[in-house]
Design a protein around this motif. Sequence first.
Motif, PDB file in Angstrom:
ATOM      1  N   MET A 174       0.835  -1.207   0.000  1.00  0.00           N
ATOM      2  CA  MET A 174       0.000   0.000   0.000  1.00  0.00           C
ATOM      3  C   MET A 174       0.867   1.253   0.000  1.00  0.00           C
ATOM      4  N   PRO A 175       0.737   2.056  -0.999  1.00  0.00           N
ATOM      5  CA  PRO A 175       1.516   3.296  -1.044  1.00  0.00           C
ATOM      6  C   PRO A 175       1.093   4.240   0.080  1.00  0.00           C
ATOM      7  N   VAL A 176       2.009   5.083   0.459  1.00  0.00           N
ATOM      8  CA  VAL A 176       1.736   6.086   1.490  1.00  0.00           C
ATOM      9  C   VAL A 176       0.702   7.077   0.993  1.00  0.00           C
ATOM     10  N   THR A 177      -0.170   7.485   1.864  1.00  0.00           N
ATOM     11  CA  THR A 177      -1.219   8.423   1.473  1.00  0.00           C
ATOM     12  C   THR A 177      -1.012   9.775   2.157  1.00  0.00           C
ATOM     13  N   MET A 178      -1.664  10.760   1.622  1.00  0.00           N
ATOM     14  CA  MET A 178      -1.495  12.104   2.157  1.00  0.00           C
ATOM     15  C   MET A 178      -1.947  12.173   3.615  1.00  0.00           C
ATOM     16  N   ALA A 179      -2.987  11.426   3.936  1.00  0.00           N
ATOM     17  CA  ALA A 179      -3.485  11.407   5.310  1.00  0.00           C
ATOM     18  C   ALA A 179      -2.382  10.946   6.265  1.00  0.00           C
ATOM     19  N   GLN A 180      -1.638   9.952   5.856  1.00  0.00           N
ATOM     20  CA  GLN A 180      -0.568   9.447   6.710  1.00  0.00           C
ATOM     21  C   GLN A 180       0.517  10.492   6.924  1.00  0.00           C
ATOM     22  N   VAL A 181       0.834  11.190   5.843  1.00  0.00           N
ATOM     23  CA  VAL A 181       1.828  12.252   5.954  1.00  0.00           C
ATOM     24  C   VAL A 181       1.335  13.308   6.940  1.00  0.00           C
ATOM     25  N   ALA A 182       0.065  13.663   6.761  1.00  0.00           N
ATOM     26  CA  ALA A 182      -0.524  14.689   7.619  1.00  0.00           C
ATOM     27  C   ALA A 182      -0.448  14.261   9.089  1.00  0.00           C
ATOM     28  N   LYS A 183      -0.821  13.035   9.338  1.00  0.00           N
ATOM     29  CA  LYS A 183      -0.810  12.522  10.700  1.00  0.00           C
ATOM     30  C   LYS A 183       0.592  12.602  11.293  1.00  0.00           C
ATOM     31  N   LEU A 184       1.542  12.104  10.524  1.00  0.00           N
ATOM     32  CA  LEU A 184       2.933  12.092  11.000  1.00  0.00           C
ATOM     33  C   LEU A 184       3.428  13.506  11.294  1.00  0.00           C
ATOM     34  N   ALA A 185       3.019  14.444  10.466  1.00  0.00           N
ATOM     35  CA  ALA A 185       3.476  15.827  10.646  1.00  0.00           C
ATOM     36  C   ALA A 185       2.625  16.555  11.685  1.00  0.00           C
ATOM     37  N   GLY A 186       1.553  15.922  12.112  1.00  0.00           N
ATOM     38  CA  GLY A 186       0.688  16.554  13.098  1.00  0.00           C
ATOM     39  C   GLY A 186      -0.104  17.716  12.524  1.00  0.00           C
ATOM     40  N   VAL A 187      -0.491  17.620  11.242  1.00  0.00           N
ATOM     41  CA  VAL A 187      -1.289  18.675  10.618  1.00  0.00           C
ATOM     42  C   VAL A 187      -2.446  18.019   9.869  1.00  0.00           C
ATOM     43  N   SER A 188      -3.225  18.838   9.184  1.00  0.00           N
ATOM     44  CA  SER A 188      -4.342  18.282   8.419  1.00  0.00           C
ATOM     45  C   SER A 188      -3.949  18.118   6.956  1.00  0.00           C
ATOM     46  N   LYS A 189      -4.762  17.388   6.222  1.00  0.00           N
ATOM     47  CA  LYS A 189      -4.466  17.148   4.812  1.00  0.00           C
ATOM     48  C   LYS A 189      -4.337  18.438   3.996  1.00  0.00           C
ATOM     49  N   PRO A 190      -5.241  19.369   4.138  1.00  0.00           N
ATOM     50  CA  PRO A 190      -5.115  20.599   3.343  1.00  0.00           C
ATOM     51  C   PRO A 190      -3.750  21.263   3.496  1.00  0.00           C
ATOM     52  N   VAL A 191      -3.209  21.194   4.689  1.00  0.00           N
ATOM     53  CA  VAL A 191      -1.905  21.818   4.897  1.00  0.00           C
ATOM     54  C   VAL A 191      -0.840  21.099   4.068  1.00  0.00           C
ATOM     55  N   VAL A 192      -0.873  19.797   4.101  1.00  0.00           N
ATOM     56  CA  VAL A 192       0.082  19.040   3.295  1.00  0.00           C
ATOM     57  C   VAL A 192      -0.072  19.410   1.834  1.00  0.00           C
ATOM     58  N   SER A 193      -1.311  19.440   1.397  1.00  0.00           N
ATOM     59  CA  SER A 193      -1.590  19.770   0.003  1.00  0.00           C
ATOM     60  C   SER A 193      -0.999  21.126  -0.363  1.00  0.00           C
ATOM     61  N   LYS A 194      -1.217  22.083   0.513  1.00  0.00           N
ATOM     62  CA  LYS A 194      -0.697  23.431   0.235  1.00  0.00           C
ATOM     63  C   LYS A 194       0.813  23.451   0.181  1.00  0.00           C
ATOM     64  N   VAL A 195       1.428  22.769   1.109  1.00  0.00           N
ATOM     65  CA  VAL A 195       2.891  22.758   1.133  1.00  0.00           C
ATOM     66  C   VAL A 195       3.439  22.164  -0.165  1.00  0.00           C
ATOM     67  N   LEU A 196       2.814  21.074  -0.613  1.00  0.00           N
ATOM     68  CA  LEU A 196       3.346  20.393  -1.791  1.00  0.00           C
ATOM     69  C   LEU A 196       3.063  21.125  -3.092  1.00  0.00           C
ATOM     70  N   HIS A 197       1.898  21.776  -3.164  1.00  0.00           N
ATOM     71  CA  HIS A 197       1.574  22.454  -4.408  1.00  0.00           C
ATOM     72  C   HIS A 197       1.285  23.909  -4.125  1.00  0.00           C
ATOM     73  N   GLY A 198       2.267  24.624  -3.701  1.00  0.00           N
ATOM     74  CA  GLY A 198       2.119  26.047  -3.435  1.00  0.00           C
ATOM     75  C   GLY A 198       1.406  26.702  -4.603  1.00  0.00           C
ATOM     76  N   GLY A 199       1.343  27.984  -4.640  1.00  0.00           N
ATOM     77  CA  GLY A 199       0.580  28.635  -5.698  1.00  0.00           C
ATOM     78  C   GLY A 199      -0.866  28.713  -5.250  1.00  0.00           C
ATOM     79  N   GLY A 200      -1.722  29.203  -6.111  1.00  0.00           N
ATOM     80  CA  GLY A 200      -3.100  29.438  -5.700  1.00  0.00           C
ATOM     81  C   GLY A 200      -3.123  30.658  -4.798  1.00  0.00           C
TER      82      GLY A 200
END
Lengths: 343, 343
Positions: free
Chosen positions: B1-27
């Motif tokens: 099972m590949p790593v999912t964004m939720a897992q990254v978020a959990k590990l970093a102690g943040v929510s998914k939207p934050v991970v998303s923003k960090v990875l795809h800045g802009g907007g």
Amino acid sequence: MPVTMAQVAKLAGVSKPVVSKVLHGGGGNTRVGEETRRRVLEAVRQTGYRPSASARAMAQRRSRQVGVLVPNNPGNRFTHPLAYETILGVNEGLQAAGYVVALARIDDVRRDLADQSRVFKEHVLDGMIVLDSMPADVERRLEELIGTVVWCDSNVWREHGCLRRDEREAGRLAGQAAADLGYRRITMMTYAPPHRVHFSALERYEGVRGAVTAAGLELHEALEPGIGEAAARRELVRTLRPDAVIVCNSIYQAHAVRDIANEAGRVPGRDFGLISCDDMHQLDRMWPGLTRVTFDRYQMGVEAAALMRCVLDRGRRACPSVRLPCRLVAGDTARRQPRSAGR
Amino acid sequence: MPVTMAQVAKLAGVSKPVVSKVLHGGGGNTRVGEETRRRVLEAVRQTGYRPSASARAMAQRRSRQVGVLVPNNPGNRFTHPLAYETILGVNEGLQAAGYVVALARIDDVRRDLADQSRVFKEHVLDGMIVLDSMPADVERRLEELIGTVVWCDSNVWREHGCLRRDEREAGRLAGQAAADLGYRRITMMTYAPPHRVHFSALERYEGVRGAVTAAGLELHEALEPGIGEAAARRELVRTLRPDAVIVCNSIYQAHAVRDIANEAGRVPGRDFGLISCDDMHQLDRMWPGLTRVTFDRYQMGVEAAALMRCVLDRGRRACPSVRLPCRLVAGDTARRQPRSAGR
DNA sequence: CTGAAAGCGCTTACAG
DNA sequence: CTGAAAGCGCTTACAG
């Protein structure tokens, strides 16, 4: 807004799962009432519905997309044009099985993760077919990034999941032809080795040498002269004699030799012999008379596609590596030599 | 099972939207705390997270995937090998902008919907770059299936979203060269027209004719002899004279003419003149001395990619069509003729 | 600057 | 044979 499956379902008066089953039969319980199926298909037709590949990919956790990795050395952005023939074969073989073929180039793999191609940075591919050889670090990296790799015409060769032309045999056929035709002096053109030699160059050389020495002859070697190397070009021309034959590694080399000869007013077939260990499509138009070993690269692509499907469907272990055959095409650039001594 | 964004978020102690923003800045609101960003990136690194292209595509309703459509006439599965140069250019231009390039072949479009390639049957592409000309029905179909089409080297030519070499100029340069060098008899090789003539053949012809007649000379024509057509080949050889020049449409044709000449012991440049209106990569190795009009097909691909991005980002109207330049390469297959009459 | 919620358009068990 | 529900892994407003 494109039509969605829900809309189709609504129009047909059924639920989404039914539409899904009608469109992608197979699986266990595909049974849908005849009348229902008709209604669904009619609704699809009316709405012009086209499924969303990404939604399907996400639900199924597979993209049904396979990459083709082509070489692209820094400094030569357009390496190995012959790969295109294979690519088209791969495309044929994969698209028939419902896969989409994506292109990737070697540089993409080497760059840092930060600015890599999405093909590697994200999960987009179910598998990757590597054409030609890659630097060793790239090869290692690839298997980490993409689970499923098929090696085609590459230096990587294992029990399973690899595909190659029988290059040794190609060399043997060329060398044999040279000897059989009665040429006295056989010269093989070689390259100044790059970073890493492609296996085919070694294999072809071994093949030629084997056949030539088996015939009791000596195999000479010569480096392909570069464009500006006037002295080397003249030197090559000096060796061109009616009883001498040049065995070329590639079709490009054969062209280059013809060009050098023409420049000096010499013509292959008449003033010297010329045989190529390799072939290319469109040669039947460009140079039909070239004596050469032929090989269907397009077909290799089709077989690579089959191998990929095998690996994807049944696992690597179930898919033994394949070595493809080749054959000699007798042309008029190498001709039977008159017997020398009395018969 | 590949790593999912939720897992990254959990590990970093943040929510998914934050991970998303960090990875795809802009907007709009990209602002993420410096410390948070660091934690996220660290979590990404640790987990080896790679985003799922399909999930992203679905959420955004765009695949960031562009198709390249290549010609593939039934009966000739490997049409137009030169297209590969352009394809690689397209790949370079698009992957740099975060797009994945998918391959498609013309046959796919013509088949019934039932067994079409997924590239057309499903929504997979944001746009399609068409290389070379397609049958008229295909062209019509394409614009329905794929919203955004860029026409490259195609018979389709409009105000916006198209790309071509200046073929008329290519012909003019070749014809001009022939006349300037002082050849007395100028012959252009033509084809027996197929179903539909590619615009370049017509344009090149017009270009050559314009230049030749402007120089007060007559333009002769000859059909390219087929491989088996011995009589036609002999006929062509008969016209080869030192003061005669053959202007070829394509590089394949030039090769074919050289081959026919060689067969009869004639060599271009010495026994007759030869000029090609077209070029191909690797010619610098295969036939550096050919006098020809050169053109960077790879660059054309890069420009086609830029045009596609323009259309995708700013709409068709914002992207005027482009005509690319070409230039003559003086070689040694066409040489200055001695003046005839007294000076 | 950050989080909880809804939604993208499918498929896959799971009930009926 | 058919339907309702949950879930695939993201992004996008929308609140805080």
